[in-house]
Every structure is written in structure tokens, then in C-alpha cells.
Design a protein around this motif. Structure first.
Motif, PDB file in Angstrom:
ATOM      1  N   MET A   1       0.832  -1.177   0.000  1.00  0.00           N
ATOM      2  CA  MET A   1       0.000   0.000   0.000  1.00  0.00           C
ATOM      3  C   MET A   1       0.879   1.242   0.000  1.00  0.00           C
ATOM      4  SD  MET A   1      -2.994  -0.725  -0.149  1.00  0.00           S
ATOM      5  CE  MET A   1      -4.563  -1.075   0.458  1.00  0.00           C
ATOM      6  N   PRO A   2       0.400   2.277  -0.644  1.00  0.00           N
ATOM      7  CA  PRO A   2       1.162   3.530  -0.615  1.00  0.00           C
ATOM      8  C   PRO A   2       1.096   4.164   0.772  1.00  0.00           C
ATOM      9  CG  PRO A   2      -0.760   3.709  -2.056  1.00  0.00           C
ATOM     10  CD  PRO A   2      -0.732   2.325  -1.524  1.00  0.00           C
TER      11      PRO A   2
ATOM     12  N   ASP B   1      -1.729  -0.702   7.557  1.00  0.00           N
ATOM     13  CA  ASP B   1      -0.979  -0.932   8.794  1.00  0.00           C
ATOM     14  C   ASP B   1      -1.761  -0.500  10.031  1.00  0.00           C
ATOM     15  OD1 ASP B   1       1.165  -1.788   7.278  1.00  0.00           O
ATOM     16  OD2 ASP B   1       2.119   0.181   7.254  1.00  0.00           O
ATOM     17  N   LEU B   2      -2.897   0.121   9.860  1.00  0.00           N
ATOM     18  CA  LEU B   2      -3.621   0.710  10.982  1.00  0.00           C
ATOM     19  C   LEU B   2      -4.719  -0.178  11.530  1.00  0.00           C
ATOM     20  CD1 LEU B   2      -3.919   4.299   9.520  1.00  0.00           C
ATOM     21  CD2 LEU B   2      -2.254   3.446  11.158  1.00  0.00           C
ATOM     22  N   GLN B   3      -4.981  -1.324  10.920  1.00  0.00           N
ATOM     23  CA  GLN B   3      -6.094  -2.145  11.377  1.00  0.00           C
ATOM     24  C   GLN B   3      -5.828  -2.787  12.735  1.00  0.00           C
ATOM     25  OE1 GLN B   3      -6.905  -4.667   7.940  1.00  0.00           O
ATOM     26  NE2 GLN B   3      -8.880  -3.634   7.800  1.00  0.00           N
TER      27      GLN B   3
ATOM     28  N   TYR C   1     -15.738   4.833  18.436  1.00  0.00           N
ATOM     29  CA  TYR C   1     -16.338   5.114  17.127  1.00  0.00           C
ATOM     30  C   TYR C   1     -15.266   5.507  16.112  1.00  0.00           C
ATOM     31  CZ  TYR C   1     -19.071   7.385  13.509  1.00  0.00           C
ATOM     32  OH  TYR C   1     -19.597   7.763  12.295  1.00  0.00           O
ATOM     33  N   LEU C   2     -14.343   6.384  16.501  1.00  0.00           N
ATOM     34  CA  LEU C   2     -13.279   6.818  15.604  1.00  0.00           C
ATOM     35  C   LEU C   2     -12.391   5.644  15.185  1.00  0.00           C
ATOM     36  CD1 LEU C   2     -11.738   9.284  14.316  1.00  0.00           C
ATOM     37  CD2 LEU C   2     -10.390   9.302  16.409  1.00  0.00           C
ATOM     38  N   GLU C   3     -12.039   4.794  16.124  1.00  0.00           N
ATOM     39  CA  GLU C   3     -11.191   3.645  15.811  1.00  0.00           C
ATOM     40  C   GLU C   3     -11.922   2.628  14.939  1.00  0.00           C
ATOM     41  OE1 GLU C   3      -8.017   3.274  16.348  1.00  0.00           O
ATOM     42  OE2 GLU C   3      -7.737   5.005  17.632  1.00  0.00           O
ATOM     43  N   SER C   4     -13.217   2.464  15.158  1.00  0.00           N
ATOM     44  CA  SER C   4     -13.959   1.527  14.300  1.00  0.00           C
ATOM     45  C   SER C   4     -14.052   2.067  12.868  1.00  0.00           C
ATOM     46  CB  SER C   4     -15.346   1.241  14.873  1.00  0.00           C
ATOM     47  OG  SER C   4     -16.142   2.398  14.863  1.00  0.00           O
ATOM     48  N   LEU C   5     -14.232   3.377  12.718  1.00  0.00           N
ATOM     49  CA  LEU C   5     -14.186   3.981  11.379  1.00  0.00           C
ATOM     50  C   LEU C   5     -12.815   3.780  10.736  1.00  0.00           C
ATOM     51  CD1 LEU C   5     -15.973   7.442  11.575  1.00  0.00           C
ATOM     52  CD2 LEU C   5     -16.599   5.508  10.156  1.00  0.00           C
ATOM     53  N   LEU C   6     -11.777   4.011  11.505  1.00  0.00           N
ATOM     54  CA  LEU C   6     -10.421   3.845  10.998  1.00  0.00           C
ATOM     55  C   LEU C   6     -10.153   2.392  10.614  1.00  0.00           C
ATOM     56  CD1 LEU C   6      -7.836   5.436  10.478  1.00  0.00           C
ATOM     57  CD2 LEU C   6      -7.170   4.976  12.823  1.00  0.00           C
ATOM     58  N   TYR C   7     -10.659   1.463  11.396  1.00  0.00           N
ATOM     59  CA  TYR C   7     -10.487   0.038  11.105  1.00  0.00           C
ATOM     60  C   TYR C   7     -11.175  -0.330   9.792  1.00  0.00           C
ATOM     61  CZ  TYR C   7     -10.706  -5.014  11.663  1.00  0.00           C
ATOM     62  OH  TYR C   7     -10.590  -6.364  11.458  1.00  0.00           O
ATOM     63  N   ARG C   8     -12.405   0.153   9.618  1.00  0.00           N
ATOM     64  CA  ARG C   8     -13.144  -0.178   8.396  1.00  0.00           C
ATOM     65  C   ARG C   8     -12.550   0.508   7.165  1.00  0.00           C
ATOM     66  NH1 ARG C   8     -18.752   1.548   9.220  1.00  0.00           N
ATOM     67  NH2 ARG C   8     -18.016   2.510  11.099  1.00  0.00           N
TER      68      ARG C   8
ATOM     69  N   ARG D   1     -15.118   9.005   2.326  1.00  0.00           N
ATOM     70  CA  ARG D   1     -15.229  10.164   3.207  1.00  0.00           C
ATOM     71  C   ARG D   1     -15.627   9.694   4.584  1.00  0.00           C
ATOM     72  NH1 ARG D   1     -12.336  12.893   0.395  1.00  0.00           N
ATOM     73  NH2 ARG D   1     -13.100  13.951  -1.415  1.00  0.00           N
ATOM     74  N   PRO D   2     -14.961  10.058   5.623  1.00  0.00           N
ATOM     75  CA  PRO D   2     -13.683  10.750   5.679  1.00  0.00           C
ATOM     76  C   PRO D   2     -12.543   9.804   5.315  1.00  0.00           C
ATOM     77  CG  PRO D   2     -14.390  10.209   7.888  1.00  0.00           C
ATOM     78  CD  PRO D   2     -15.482   9.773   6.960  1.00  0.00           C
ATOM     79  N   SER D   3     -11.481  10.353   4.805  1.00  0.00           N
ATOM     80  CA  SER D   3     -10.358   9.532   4.380  1.00  0.00           C
ATOM     81  C   SER D   3      -9.579   9.024   5.592  1.00  0.00           C
ATOM     82  CB  SER D   3      -9.438  10.329   3.459  1.00  0.00           C
ATOM     83  OG  SER D   3      -8.809  11.358   4.188  1.00  0.00           O
ATOM     84  N   VAL D   4      -8.760   8.014   5.352  1.00  0.00           N
ATOM     85  CA  VAL D   4      -7.949   7.441   6.427  1.00  0.00           C
ATOM     86  C   VAL D   4      -7.003   8.501   6.991  1.00  0.00           C
ATOM     87  CG1 VAL D   4      -6.208   5.691   6.954  1.00  0.00           C
ATOM     88  CG2 VAL D   4      -8.130   5.115   5.498  1.00  0.00           C
ATOM     89  N   ALA D   5      -6.438   9.316   6.137  1.00  0.00           N
ATOM     90  CA  ALA D   5      -5.516  10.359   6.597  1.00  0.00           C
ATOM     91  C   ALA D   5      -6.228  11.359   7.509  1.00  0.00           C
ATOM     92  CB  ALA D   5      -4.891  11.072   5.405  1.00  0.00           C
TER      93      ALA D   5
END
Length: 157
Positions: A1-2, A17-19, A101-108, A125-129
Motif C-alpha cells: 500500500m502507498p 498498517d492501521l487495522q 467510534y473513531l477507531e472503528s471507522l479507521l479500522y473499516r 469520506r472521511p479519508s484514512v488520513a
């Protein structure tokens, strides 16, 4: 992944790498809700029940209502600890639920796309970054303020 672009700078981390860190953070927050906040809420409920309700427990100074307030032997401003403890418990609960909630969004979101199709991740939306930036910035500041509130509450105990 980039690699991710955070604050307009390229990082060594890629989105996939964030999952595992997100999943571990969710588990830590669930542990915090269960073993830290639940006993605090039970204590608040028990003590406020003994003192005639939550409002009277956090607002009425026991030294002003007791008969021996004139001799100076009672503790003045004893209602400050219940007030600060209640504010700490409420803010920590809200923060914990928000970070789950934020971490579950980031995981998905970090699981979307492949190395050959990274645009799938950028079009969400919202992007991972943006999720990582909100975790680094505002969420970290909220965590620091809640920690300071806990320290102040303990100083009144």
C-alpha cells in the motif's frame, strides 16, 4: 500500500498498517469502560443515593449543613470532589465512546482498497488520513484535558 500523507507529509505508515492498532485500541477502550468507569459510576450512584440524590451530593457542602461547622473541625468544600468526579466520569465516558467510534471507522476505512487500487481508499469520506489526523490532534488534546481533570479530582479526595 502507498504511504499515508499526514499534514502534507509522507509517512512510513500505509493505510492497511492501521487495522491491528485500531482493533487493540478498541479493546483497551472497552477494558477501560468495564473495569475503570463502571466502578466509578457505581460509586457515584451509591454515594448520591446515600446523600439524597446526585444534585444534592455534588452541590451541598456537608460542612455548611452540619452542626459542628462553627468549630472548624469539618471539611469545607467537601462537595468539590463529587462534582469533579462526576464531570470526570461523564467526560471520560463520552471520550471513550467517541474514540471507539473513531477507531472503528479507521479500522473499516483502512481495509478498503488494494496495493493496485489505492484510489478506493482515497475516495471514501472521511479519508484514512483525515481520521488519523483527528486522532493525533483533537482526540489527543481531549485525552490530555480529561487526564488533567482526573488529577485535579484526585487532589480534592
Amino acid at each position: 500500500m502507498p504511504s499515508l500523507l499526514l499534514y502534507d507529509r509522507r509517512t512510513l505508515l500505509a493505510g492497511d498498517d492501521l487495522q491491528i492498532p485500531s482493533l487493540l485500541t478498541i479493546l483497551v477502550r472497552l477494558f477501560q469502560l468495564t473495569f475503570l468507569l463502571l466502578p466509578i459510576w457505581l460509586h457515584i450512584g451509591r454515594e448520591s443515593g446515600r446523600h439524597g440524590g446526585l444534585w444534592s451530593w455534588i452541590t451541598v457542602d456537608p460542612a455548611a449543613t452540619s452542626g459542628n461547622a462553627a468549630d472548624g473541625s469539618s471539611c469545607h468544600n467537601a462537595h468539590v470532589f463529587p462534582l469533579l468526579l462526576s464531570i470526570y466520569a461523564l467526560s471520560t465516558t463520552l471520550y471513550t465512546l467517541g474514540t471507539i467510534y473513531l477507531e472503528s471507522l479507521l479500522y473499516r476505512k483502512s481495509g478498503i482498497g488494494t496495493p493496485t487500487q489505492p484510489e478506493l481508499r482515497y475516495n471514501t469520506r472521511p479519508s484514512v488520513a483525515k481520521l488519523v489526523e483527528s486522532k493525533i490532534g483533537p482526540a489527543a488534546m481531549c485525552n490530555a484535558m480529561i487526564w488533567l481533570l482526573g488529577v485535579v479530582a484526585l487532589s480534592y479526595s
